[in-house]
Motif scaffolding. Structure first.
Motif, short mmCIF file in Angstrom:
data_model
loop_
_atom_site.label_atom_id
_atom_site.label_comp_id
_atom_site.label_asym_id
_atom_site.label_seq_id
_atom_site.Cartn_x
_atom_site.Cartn_y
_atom_site.Cartn_z
N GLY A 1 0.86 -1.15 0.12
CA GLY A 1 -0.08 0.02 -0.14
C GLY A 1 0.84 1.22 -0.05
O GLY A 1 1.87 1.28 0.47
N PHE A 2 0.21 2.19 -1.10
CA PHE A 2 1.15 3.58 -0.67
C PHE A 2 0.24 4.79 -0.86
O PHE A 2 -0.91 4.42 -1.26
N ARG A 3 0.40 5.85 -0.61
CA ARG A 3 -0.27 7.01 -0.91
C ARG A 3 0.52 7.76 -2.24
O ARG A 3 1.37 7.79 -2.15
N THR A 4 -0.47 8.48 -3.05
CA THR A 4 0.07 9.24 -4.00
C THR A 4 -0.89 10.54 -3.90
O THR A 4 -2.19 10.71 -3.59
N PRO A 5 -0.38 11.52 -4.94
CA PRO A 5 -1.36 12.69 -4.99
C PRO A 5 -2.69 12.41 -5.40
O PRO A 5 -2.64 11.51 -6.21
N ALA A 6 -3.61 13.22 -5.08
CA ALA A 6 -4.68 12.93 -5.62
C ALA A 6 -5.17 12.95 -7.13
O ALA A 6 -5.91 12.07 -7.68
N THR B 1 -2.86 12.04 -9.33
CA THR B 1 -2.58 10.89 -9.72
C THR B 1 -3.16 9.88 -9.62
O THR B 1 -3.77 8.92 -10.45
N ALA B 2 -3.97 9.64 -8.38
CA ALA B 2 -4.99 8.60 -8.11
C ALA B 2 -5.97 8.66 -9.06
O ALA B 2 -6.60 7.73 -9.53
N LYS C 1 -7.29 5.99 -11.77
CA LYS C 1 -8.57 5.49 -11.93
C LYS C 1 -9.14 5.70 -13.40
O LYS C 1 -9.97 4.80 -13.87
N THR D 1 -6.22 -2.04 -9.25
CA THR D 1 -4.93 -2.92 -8.66
C THR D 1 -4.45 -3.44 -9.90
O THR D 1 -3.22 -3.57 -9.99
#
Length: 77
Positions: free
Chosen positions: A21-26, A28-29, A33, A44
């Motif tokens: 798991g990791f966080r990315t800038p909104a 990028t997310a 998607k 995924t």
């Protein structure tokens, strides 16, 4: 007790998996998607495919990352 029998329904197994798991800038997310949806993939599966491509390249270059040449500096005595 009766044994559980797989009757062939549902999604086939993708094999042994592990969670990363990791966080990315909104932004990028959102882009991930959008592209995954456009390709008919889950987020995924899309991210996993992208990581797999990059990982194969990096593994091929692993010797270059680990190799460090000695600097041509003479040690003062």
């Amino acid at each position: 007790m009766s044994a559980v029998i797989n009757r062939g329904g549902g999604r086939p197994s993708k094999g042994l998996r592990d969670y990363i798991g990791f966080r990315t800038p909104a932004k990028t997310a959102e882009d991930v998607k959008m592209i995954a949806t456009a390709k008919g993939m889950t987020v995924t599966d899309y991210v996993s495919a992208a990581v797999d491509r990059s990982l194969r390249e990096d593994l091929a270059m692993l010797d270059h990352f680990a190799h460090q040449e000695e600097l041509p500096i003479r040690i003062a005595s």
